[in-house]
Motif scaffolding. Structure first.
Motif, mmCIF file in Angstrom:
data_model
loop_
_atom_site.group_PDB
_atom_site.id
_atom_site.type_symbol
_atom_site.label_atom_id
_atom_site.label_comp_id
_atom_site.label_asym_id
_atom_site.label_seq_id
_atom_site.Cartn_x
_atom_site.Cartn_y
_atom_site.Cartn_z
ATOM 1 N N TYR A 134 -4.092 3.483 0.867
ATOM 2 C CA TYR A 134 -5.074 2.539 1.415
ATOM 3 C C TYR A 134 -5.329 1.303 0.561
ATOM 4 O O TYR A 134 -6.160 0.484 0.892
ATOM 5 C CB TYR A 134 -6.420 3.247 1.617
ATOM 6 N N THR A 140 -4.215 1.261 9.897
ATOM 7 C CA THR A 140 -4.511 1.810 8.564
ATOM 8 C C THR A 140 -4.069 0.812 7.486
ATOM 9 O O THR A 140 -2.938 0.356 7.546
ATOM 10 C CB THR A 140 -3.748 3.141 8.358
ATOM 11 N N PRO A 141 -4.933 0.409 6.543
ATOM 12 C CA PRO A 141 -6.269 0.930 6.294
ATOM 13 C C PRO A 141 -7.413 0.104 6.902
ATOM 14 O O PRO A 141 -8.569 0.492 6.786
ATOM 15 C CB PRO A 141 -6.362 0.858 4.767
ATOM 16 N N ASN A 198 0.820 -1.216 0.000
ATOM 17 C CA ASN A 198 0.000 0.000 0.000
ATOM 18 C C ASN A 198 0.863 1.279 0.000
ATOM 19 O O ASN A 198 0.315 2.377 -0.041
ATOM 20 C CB ASN A 198 -0.895 0.083 1.233
ATOM 21 N N PHE A 221 -12.543 9.203 3.029
ATOM 22 C CA PHE A 221 -12.513 7.848 2.523
ATOM 23 C C PHE A 221 -13.787 7.705 1.698
ATOM 24 O O PHE A 221 -14.886 7.934 2.203
ATOM 25 C CB PHE A 221 -12.561 6.956 3.771
ATOM 26 N N GLU A 267 -5.557 8.363 10.438
ATOM 27 C CA GLU A 267 -4.700 7.193 10.243
ATOM 28 C C GLU A 267 -4.098 6.724 11.553
ATOM 29 O O GLU A 267 -3.744 7.512 12.409
ATOM 30 C CB GLU A 267 -3.578 7.530 9.257
ATOM 31 N N GLN A 316 -14.353 -1.451 0.001
ATOM 32 C CA GLN A 316 -13.128 -1.972 0.614
ATOM 33 C C GLN A 316 -13.403 -3.243 1.419
ATOM 34 O O GLN A 316 -12.597 -4.169 1.425
ATOM 35 C CB GLN A 316 -12.502 -0.909 1.523
#
Ligand code: CO
Length: 482
Positions: free
Chosen positions: A90, A339-340, A86, A465, A480, A364
């Motif tokens: 994210y 994170t994430p 990443n 996000f 984060e 996600q």
């Protein structure tokens, strides 16, 4: 046994945890002489949220900060936090972008790369580790700590063994939420010491008041390095303070020697900076809060979600949402919260409470359920995986996710050329991760050059996000956790 080594976190995690990553390079520079001469194991200066925040809010090109800090502190190793595939974003990037990022970071002075994957899927750190080794630098592999029925002491030790086999130079036990109890840290470190030869570093936060006792127990167990910071960018949601840790170790055979006079100077400097950042400080970050232990989620996630739920007019459902988190984690294979994944799990818990369990998936959460982030610590719930596949029309995968990604550097370079921006590797990797922010950065720079008197504070958009629910786009605030 040799003295324990302190790494200093004030220039990265310290201000990320306590002042929303807003310390500017010019506020760091006056501290560099003292920081560099104290003999710390490493100075954490880059990575995590600093790259995004510097570009978005402070109008700083990320590699310029690295150059300035390296110039001001050339003797001590510089360390950065890298989210494996990443990088500092994210989602996954292709191998060629990860490799270029590492090469550029080395070119600008980075020495130690602390590399982690939110799922502890070591396939996701492999490319970064190899790139660091190929550059002749130090690759630190990371075990993300979390508590769950599948995260046993043995499992963490096994992850450490895998990290050594991968060719890493050291191991970090990373407790981004400050949840690791002293004796559990002791047992993991004892177990690792019996199985691996490379040095061990522990990283935790003082969020719930366990940080300093956990370091003490870790030192007893033989840990090689710990991460501390400097008041007021220490304690609370940050790392334990350096002076406090030294006092805790008085008369201990492994107590290191760091110049208290210089530490005092540093504190005076950082007190001043903390005041300058008053807009970003808050009481709930500074205090010890055992709520994090009750909910087993990071402190930053708690405060962020109180705001989030307010925005969604769901503030009365705070307890419900937080009780839903263990259910979401269980269904998604007990993923750690960092994170994430912390953002992904939190948002999905909110959706489950608002619309009913698994009626709406964030994109996600769908990707986690279908293997697009890697292998989860425990299998994803079969029913949840089936619904995710049906709703998204995507196939589940079990390969290394980056194997599905095509090389991108050439394309990134021609995109930059087209825009008339510099197209070196540094700009390509930043453009890959933060295309809009980079564009804004150059636009503002140009404006400032044309009207030199008009250089103002960069007023970037808050980090959000993107979520699509029932065809509608929702943006949620992001904090984060590293
Ligand atoms: Co941290």
């Amino acid at each position: 046994m040799s003295n324990v080594i302190f790494n200093n976190m004030v220039l990265r995690d310290g201000h990320q945890s306590l002042t929303a990553t807003r310390m500017r390079t010019e506020q760091m520079i006056p501290a560099l002489d003292d920081l560099d001469s104290l003999g710390f194991g490493a100075l954490e200066t880059w990575g995590g949220a600093t790259i995004d925040s510097g570009l978005r809010f402070l109008g700083e090109f990320p590699f310029d900060r690295l150059d300035a800090l390296k110039k001001g502190a050339p003797k001590t190793d510089h360390m950065m936090l890298l989210r494996g595939q990443n990088i500092v974003q994210y989602s996954n990037f292709p191998d060629d972008v990860v490799e270029a990022f590492v090469k550029c970071s080395v070119k600008h002075g980075m020495d130690i790369f602390r590399i982690f994957d939110a799922l502890n899927d070591m396939r996701n750190i492999e490319t970064a580790v190899k790139a660091v080794k190929a550059s002749g630098k130090h690759a630190q592999g990371t075990i993300c700590y979390t508590s769950s029925p599948v995260h046993t002491i043995e499992k963490f030790i096994q992850t450490g063994v895998e990290i050594e086999e991968l060719g890493c130079d050291s191991i970090c036990i990373k407790d981004m939420a400050g949840l690791i109890p002293p004796y559990i840290a002791y047992e993991i470190i004892k177990g690792l010491k019996a199985k691996v030869k490379i040095p061990i570093n522990i990283h935790t936060h003082e969020t719930a008041g366990l940080g300093a006792p956990t370091y003490y127990a870790s030192i007893e167990a033989g840990v090689d390095m710990i991460d501390t910071s400097i008041v007021p960018f220490a304690n609370g949601t940050g790392q334990p303070d350096t002076v406090r840790m030294l006092s805790l170790l008085e008369n201990h055979p492994r107590k290191p020697d760091y110049d208290l006079e210089k530490l005092k100077n540093l504190r005076t400097h950082f007190e001043k900076v903390y005041k300058e950042l008053a807009d970003f400080t808050n009481f709930s970050n500074e205090r010890v809060d055992t709520d994090a232990l009750t909910y087993q989620v990071p402190g930053g996630m708690l405060s962020n979600f109180r705001n989030q739920l307010k925005e969604q007019k769901m503030e009365d459902r705070f307890d419900e949402v937080f009780r839903e988190i263990p259910h979401v984690r269980k269904c998604l294979g007990w993923i750690p919260l960092v994170t994430p994944t912390s953002q992904i799990v939190g948002v999905q818990a909110m959706l489950n409470v608002k619309f009913g369990r698994w009626k709406n998936f964030s994109p996600q959460a769908t990707d986690i359920a279908l293997g697009y982030y890697g292998t989860t610590p425990a299998p994803v719930d079969a029913e949840v995986r089936k619904i995710a596949a049906e709703k998204s029309g995507k196939e589940p995968i079990d390969c290394r996710p980056a194997d599905l990604q095509e090389s991108r550097m050439d394309k990134l370079r021609s995109e930059l050329k087209e825009k008339g921006f510099p197209d070196d590797d540094e700009n390509c990797v930043i453009h890959a991760m933060f295309p809009q922010e980079l564009e804004k950065y150059y636009k503002k720079k140009k404006e400032a050059e044309e009207a030199p008197k008009n250089i103002s504070e960069s007023d970037g958009e808050p980090k959000r996000f993107a979520l699509t629910i029932d065809g509608q786009r929702h943006d949620v605030l992001v904090e984060e956790l590293n």
